[in-house]
Design an enzyme around this catalytic site. Structure first.
Site, PDB file in Angstrom:
ATOM      1  N   ASN A 110       0.733  -1.256   0.197  1.00 42.58           N
ATOM      2  CA  ASN A 110       0.137   0.067   0.141  1.00 42.58           C
ATOM      3  C   ASN A 110       1.051   1.356   0.037  1.00 42.58           C
ATOM      4  O   ASN A 110       0.384   2.381  -0.051  1.00 42.58           O
ATOM      5  CB  ASN A 110      -1.137  -0.034   1.132  1.00 42.58           C
ATOM      6  CG  ASN A 110      -0.252   0.023   2.350  1.00 42.58           C
ATOM      7  OD1 ASN A 110       0.932   0.212   2.607  1.00 42.58           O
ATOM      8  ND2 ASN A 110      -1.100  -0.201   3.413  1.00 42.58           N
ATOM      9  N   TYR A 122       2.820  -5.439  19.144  1.00 43.25           N
ATOM     10  CA  TYR A 122       3.420  -5.670  18.025  1.00 43.25           C
ATOM     11  C   TYR A 122       3.737  -7.023  17.683  1.00 43.25           C
ATOM     12  O   TYR A 122       3.447  -7.808  16.854  1.00 43.25           O
ATOM     13  CB  TYR A 122       4.444  -4.739  17.552  1.00 43.25           C
ATOM     14  CG  TYR A 122       5.645  -5.403  16.339  1.00 43.25           C
ATOM     15  CD1 TYR A 122       5.053  -5.398  14.985  1.00 43.25           C
ATOM     16  CD2 TYR A 122       6.899  -6.112  16.862  1.00 43.25           C
ATOM     17  CE1 TYR A 122       6.037  -5.845  14.110  1.00 43.25           C
ATOM     18  CE2 TYR A 122       7.569  -6.249  15.786  1.00 43.25           C
ATOM     19  CZ  TYR A 122       7.306  -6.355  14.335  1.00 43.25           C
ATOM     20  OH  TYR A 122       8.105  -6.768  13.320  1.00 43.25           O
TER      21      TYR A 122
HETATM   22  N1  LIG Z   1      13.411  -4.725   9.925  1.00 45.35           N
HETATM   23  C1  LIG Z   1      13.443  -5.883  10.944  1.00 45.35           C
HETATM   24  O1  LIG Z   1      14.505  -5.639  11.805  1.00 45.35           O
HETATM   25  C2  LIG Z   1      12.465  -6.596  11.513  1.00 45.35           C
HETATM   26  C3  LIG Z   1      12.735  -7.598  12.539  1.00 45.35           C
HETATM   27  C4  LIG Z   1      11.593  -8.486  12.730  1.00 45.35           C
HETATM   28  C5  LIG Z   1      10.588  -8.590  11.677  1.00 45.35           C
HETATM   29  N2  LIG Z   1      10.235  -7.820  10.862  1.00 45.35           N
HETATM   30  C6  LIG Z   1       9.128  -8.005   9.937  1.00 45.35           C
HETATM   31  O2  LIG Z   1       9.662  -7.979   8.729  1.00 45.35           O
HETATM   32  C7  LIG Z   1       8.688  -7.518   7.636  1.00 45.35           C
HETATM   33  C8  LIG Z   1       9.356  -6.333   7.177  1.00 45.35           C
HETATM   34  O3  LIG Z   1       9.925  -5.468   7.681  1.00 45.35           O
HETATM   35  P1  LIG Z   1      10.519  -3.995   7.150  1.00 45.35           P
HETATM   36  O4  LIG Z   1      11.572  -3.666   8.015  1.00 45.35           O
HETATM   37  O5  LIG Z   1      10.874  -4.270   5.766  1.00 45.35           O
HETATM   38  O6  LIG Z   1       9.394  -3.177   7.168  1.00 45.35           O
HETATM   39  P2  LIG Z   1       8.898  -1.758   6.343  1.00 45.35           P
HETATM   40  O7  LIG Z   1       8.374  -0.782   7.241  1.00 45.35           O
HETATM   41  O8  LIG Z   1      10.142  -1.223   5.719  1.00 45.35           O
HETATM   42  O9  LIG Z   1       8.068  -2.477   5.148  1.00 45.35           O
HETATM   43  C9  LIG Z   1       6.740  -2.767   5.508  1.00 45.35           C
HETATM   44  C10 LIG Z   1       6.270  -2.514   3.996  1.00 45.35           C
HETATM   45  O10 LIG Z   1       4.802  -3.247   4.209  1.00 45.35           O
HETATM   46  C11 LIG Z   1       3.594  -2.417   3.609  1.00 45.35           C
HETATM   47  N3  LIG Z   1       2.831  -2.365   4.406  1.00 45.35           N
HETATM   48  C12 LIG Z   1       2.341  -2.354   5.602  1.00 45.35           C
HETATM   49  N4  LIG Z   1       0.953  -2.656   5.905  1.00 45.35           N
HETATM   50  C13 LIG Z   1       0.454  -3.148   4.776  1.00 45.35           C
HETATM   51  C14 LIG Z   1      -0.738  -3.638   4.377  1.00 45.35           C
HETATM   52  N5  LIG Z   1      -1.866  -3.792   5.285  1.00 45.35           N
HETATM   53  N6  LIG Z   1      -0.920  -3.848   3.043  1.00 45.35           N
HETATM   54  C15 LIG Z   1       0.008  -3.599   1.927  1.00 45.35           C
HETATM   55  N7  LIG Z   1       1.489  -3.209   2.321  1.00 45.35           N
HETATM   56  C16 LIG Z   1       1.586  -2.828   3.572  1.00 45.35           C
HETATM   57  C17 LIG Z   1       4.528  -0.835   3.880  1.00 45.35           C
HETATM   58  O11 LIG Z   1       4.079   0.329   2.994  1.00 45.35           O
HETATM   59  C18 LIG Z   1       5.872  -1.037   3.835  1.00 45.35           C
HETATM   60  O12 LIG Z   1       6.283  -0.810   2.287  1.00 45.35           O
HETATM   61  C19 LIG Z   1       7.322  -6.578   8.561  1.00 45.35           C
HETATM   62  O13 LIG Z   1       6.657  -7.922   8.711  1.00 45.35           O
HETATM   63  C20 LIG Z   1       8.303  -6.707  10.084  1.00 45.35           C
HETATM   64  O14 LIG Z   1       7.374  -6.727  10.990  1.00 45.35           O
HETATM   65  C21 LIG Z   1      11.309  -6.733  10.702  1.00 45.35           C
END
Ligand SMILES: NC(=O)c1ccc[n+]([C@@H]2O[C@H](COP(=O)([O-])OP(=O)(O)OC[C@H]3O[C@@H](n4cnc5c(N)ncnc54)[C@H](O)[C@@H]3O)[C@@H](O)[C@H]2O)c1
Length: 364
Positions: A32, A164
């Site tokens: 999104n 979360y």
């Molecule tokens: N970055 C970290 O250190 C980390 C650690 C543990 C888990 N995670 C998990 O990994 C995944 C990716 O993390 P990231 O760091 O790339 O996050 P990020 O915020 O960079 O990316 C998340 C993406 O999801 C999109 N998004 C969110 N809700 C949405 C929805 N309902 N429909 C469509 N798009 C949607 C956002 O626009 C964004 O582009 C997440 O699920 C996060 O919880 C990340």
């Protein structure tokens, strides 16, 4: 494989899409775009990008079956995708305390919609199989809460201490129940702290609201962020600041390729209708992703100062609710079972790549 990548425009998503393309897969990104500052994926990679919420069932069905208008004249047109990688989520722990409704709606309800579609009988009848499209799910070390022992392995109890982390654990539970009831195959990845940026400089952290330590510290060192706060120096650690396990985002991306290979293999073994399994052990695989080594917040700040050559001013404020003192992974299982071997073992490389990316996007 034709792979749907939800949240593919975000930090880990962009790197994974790049790795998928390099490995010969054909990804579709569904995002999104609300979580990111700037959409960079379509500047660098030629892929279909569907702007939608992951919970929008109409868009999902059309995307999965290749009938979405944005898939016209692509390799996906009128073809079913073969796997899903589900990154889309809200990820700000502090915000999840203030707005739990948003988190449960976005991370749980929208994931449930996705899983419902994957297990939809009519869809799978059209796909001519009873085995749903498999999924790799991005879970988190936050599901463990305060660990009883370190390093944390996959058998450690999961007691999340923030909304979360609870949203992530609920989706894990859905995947396990769906594995038993509908034969849905999944890989659950519990990432520790994703860090770094692509070495070629194309992608990096790009969130609308940044909460991750390394980019915040670099932004402070470069004078972009004059408001850098660290949360408490009274944690039970050697220097009083929190300790985290950092893993390079490109190594996380590579793990997804291994997960797809594992799921493909599991499905091939399971294609015989007489042999179809609905046992949890054969349908759902859970892995931590970390390096097994922790760095404190103060150590990271010192390294950022050394690498950037600038002071990194910060203010110490009260501890955050829901913030465990130490999180360090055991990643023995993912290495033993699917052969994950991280390429980047040094925190300095992660900070340097992140620094290069931040300088690039800020025209330094
Ligand atoms: N970055 C970290 O250190 C980390 C650690 C543990 C888990 N995670 C998990 O990994 C995944 C990716 O993390 P990231 O760091 O790339 O996050 P990020 O915020 O960079 O990316 C998340 C993406 O999801 C999109 N998004 C969110 N809700 C949405 C929805 N309902 N429909 C469509 N798009 C949607 C956002 O626009 C964004 O582009 C997440 O699920 C996060 O919880 C990340």
């Amino acid at each position: 494989m034709r792979v749907l990548v939800t949240g593919g425009a975000g930090f880990i998503g962009t790197h994974t899409v790049k790795s998928l393309i390099n490995a010969g897969h054909s990804p579709i990104v569904l995002d999104n775009l609300l979580g990111i500052k700037q959409e960079v994926i379509s500047d660098n990679l030629e892929i279909p990008l569907i702007k939608s919420n992951v919970g929008n069932k109409k868009n999902l069905l059309e995307t999965i079956s290749g009938t979405h208008k944005d898939l016209k004249n692509t390799v996906h047109e009128n073809r079913f995708i073969q796997a899903v990688i589900h990154f889309a989520a809200l990820t700000n722990v502090r915000d999840s305390f203030k707005n739990p409704i948003n988190y449960f709606r976005n991370n749980v309800q929208e994931s449930l919609n996705l899983l419902e579609i994957l297990c939809d009988k009519e869809l799978n009848f059209k796909r001519k199989t009873s085995i749903p499209i498999p999924i790799v799910f991005s879970s988190s070390c936050s599901t463990y809460g305060i660990p009883k022992k370190l390093p944390i392995d996959e058998n450690s109890p999961q007691n999340p201490i923030n909304p979360y982390g609870k949203t992530k654990l609920i989706v894990e539970m859905l995947l396990k129940d769906f594995a038993k009831a509908y034969n849905l195959k999944s890989v659950i990845f519990r990432y520790f702290n994703a860090a770094g940026a692509s070495e070629d400089g194309f992608f990096g952290e790009n969130r609308k609201i940044e909460t991750h330590l390394i980019p915040l510290a670099i932004n402070s060192a470069l004078g972009i962020n004059k408001n850098f706060k660290i949360f408490g120096l009274d944690h039970p650690t050697f220097d009083g600041s929190c300790i985290r396990d950092y893993v390079h985002v490109e190594d996380i991306a590579e793990a997804h390729l291994l997960a797809l290979a594992k799921l493909k293999n599991e499905i091939m073994c399971n294609n015989n209708p007489n042999k179809q399994s609905s046992s949890l052990e054969e349908n759902c695989f859970e892995y931590n992703i970390g390096l097994g080594k922790g760095f404190s917040v103060l150590e990271i700040i010192k390294k950022v100062e050394d690498i950037t050559g600038h002071n990194c001013p910060y203010e110490i404020i009260e501890k955050k609710e829901g913030d465990p003192a130490i999180l360090i992974a055991s990643s023995n299982k993912i290495t033993a079972e699917i052969g994950w071997k991280p390429k980047y073992k040094k925190i300095d490389e992660m900070i340097l790549h992140s620094y290069n990316w931040i300088k690039k996007i800020n025209n330094f």
